[in-house]
Design an enzyme around this catalytic site. Structure first.
Site, short mmCIF file in Angstrom:
data_model
loop_
_atom_site.label_atom_id
_atom_site.label_comp_id
_atom_site.label_asym_id
_atom_site.label_seq_id
_atom_site.Cartn_x
_atom_site.Cartn_y
_atom_site.Cartn_z
CB SER A 157 -0.96 -0.04 1.18
OG SER A 157 -2.14 0.67 0.89
CE LYS A 173 -17.29 20.21 11.63
NZ LYS A 173 -16.10 20.46 10.82
#
Length: 288
Positions: A85, A137
């Site tokens: 990765s 949010k």
């Protein structure tokens, strides 16, 4: 800046080792080391990577610094036990890559994970009152499930980050993006398979990589000194012998924790802290 011993450095190989999860501390150390290597005018850099990956932004900054530097010196990356990765991503900043036949590599992809403790909180009678400026949010809040719109927003974010990863690998390895996407589905593969896919250039050890980068820089592989840029430790730890590996005694006279217990505990605590700090953060990380 003029270094008094620069002729020595100009005939030597710089070496940096990247181990463990790539995060802010790794980025800071790497950028400082790369700046020093550039200033001292080393002609070659051996980059040893033994990492499962890490955070997206930190991996990108390290890669960008390596990419700029390889215009001034030769860089060969050596993939160790695992370079997956984000480890693959920073390896793309090298001119060439060497992997062991059994290196665990790949895992080209992005992961974002949150925790849903809603049912547990219901059982203990805990709830949260949230006041927010907008509907998203508190996306990935741990006390409720994701809504469909939220899942769409996060999937788009992951897809964009994944596209950046694929593009970088394709450009660095001179492959088409379509070809990279054919194996960049999160799977892991060996160094031998990586060679067949075009992700690495050669199979070999770190010593093979060292000799190769020496040859690329016009140095004698048998004579060129290899100077490792280690993580700078506090002065006290450098002055006290064995300070970094000292065991911790208990209050019971004549008894101490085994020497390996403290490093193992520290590694576990560091991993837990990484998990906590990156909850809800996109990661280029191999998770077995």
């Amino acid at each position: 800046m003029v270094w008094p011993f620069s002729p020595r450095f100009r005939k030597s190989i710089a070496r940096i080792e990247v181990t463990g999860v790539i995060a802010a501390a790794t980025r800071k150390r790497m950028l400082e080391a790369l700046k020093e290597i550039e200033e001292k005018r080393f002609p070659a850099l051996l980059l040893r990577i033994d990492s499962p990956g890490g955070t997206v932004g930190d991996s990108q900054e390290i890669y960008a610094a390596l990419k700029r530097l390889k215009d001034k010196l030769k860089i060969v990356a050596s993939f160790g036990n695992i370079s997956a990765s984000g480890g693959v991503y920073i390896g793309m900043g090298a001119n060439h890559i060497v992997a062991n036949p059994g290196t665990i590599t790949g895992s080209i992809g992005v992961i974002l994970r949150g925790n849903n403790l809603e049912r547990l909180l219901d059982k203990v009678g805990v709830s949260f009152k949230v006041i927010k400026s907008g509907p998203y949010k508190d996306i990935l809040a741990f006390d409720r499930e994701l809504t469909d719109p939220e899942q769409g927003i996060l999937q788009e974010l992951i897809d964009v980050s994944y596209g950046q990863f694929v593009k970088t690998v394709a450009e660095a390895r001179h492959l088409s993006e379509e070809t990279v996407r054919s194996f960049a589905d999160g799977r892991i593969f060996t160094g031998e398979q990586a060679l067949q896919l075009g992700v690495v250039d050669r199979l070999g050890s770190e010593e093979d990589a060292r000799r190769w980068v020496a040859e690329l820089a016009g140095l004698d592989p048998d004579k060129a000194e290899c100077i490792t840029f280690d993580e700078k430790k506090p002065l006290l730890r450098r002055l006290v012998p064995g300070g970094s590996n000292a065991s911790t005694s208990s209050s019971t006279p004549g008894w101490a924790y085994p020497a390996l217990a403290i490093p193992a505990l520290n590694a576990t605590l560091e991993w837990l802290e990484f998990e906590r700090s990156t909850s809800g953060v996109p990661l280029w990380l191999y998770r077995p």
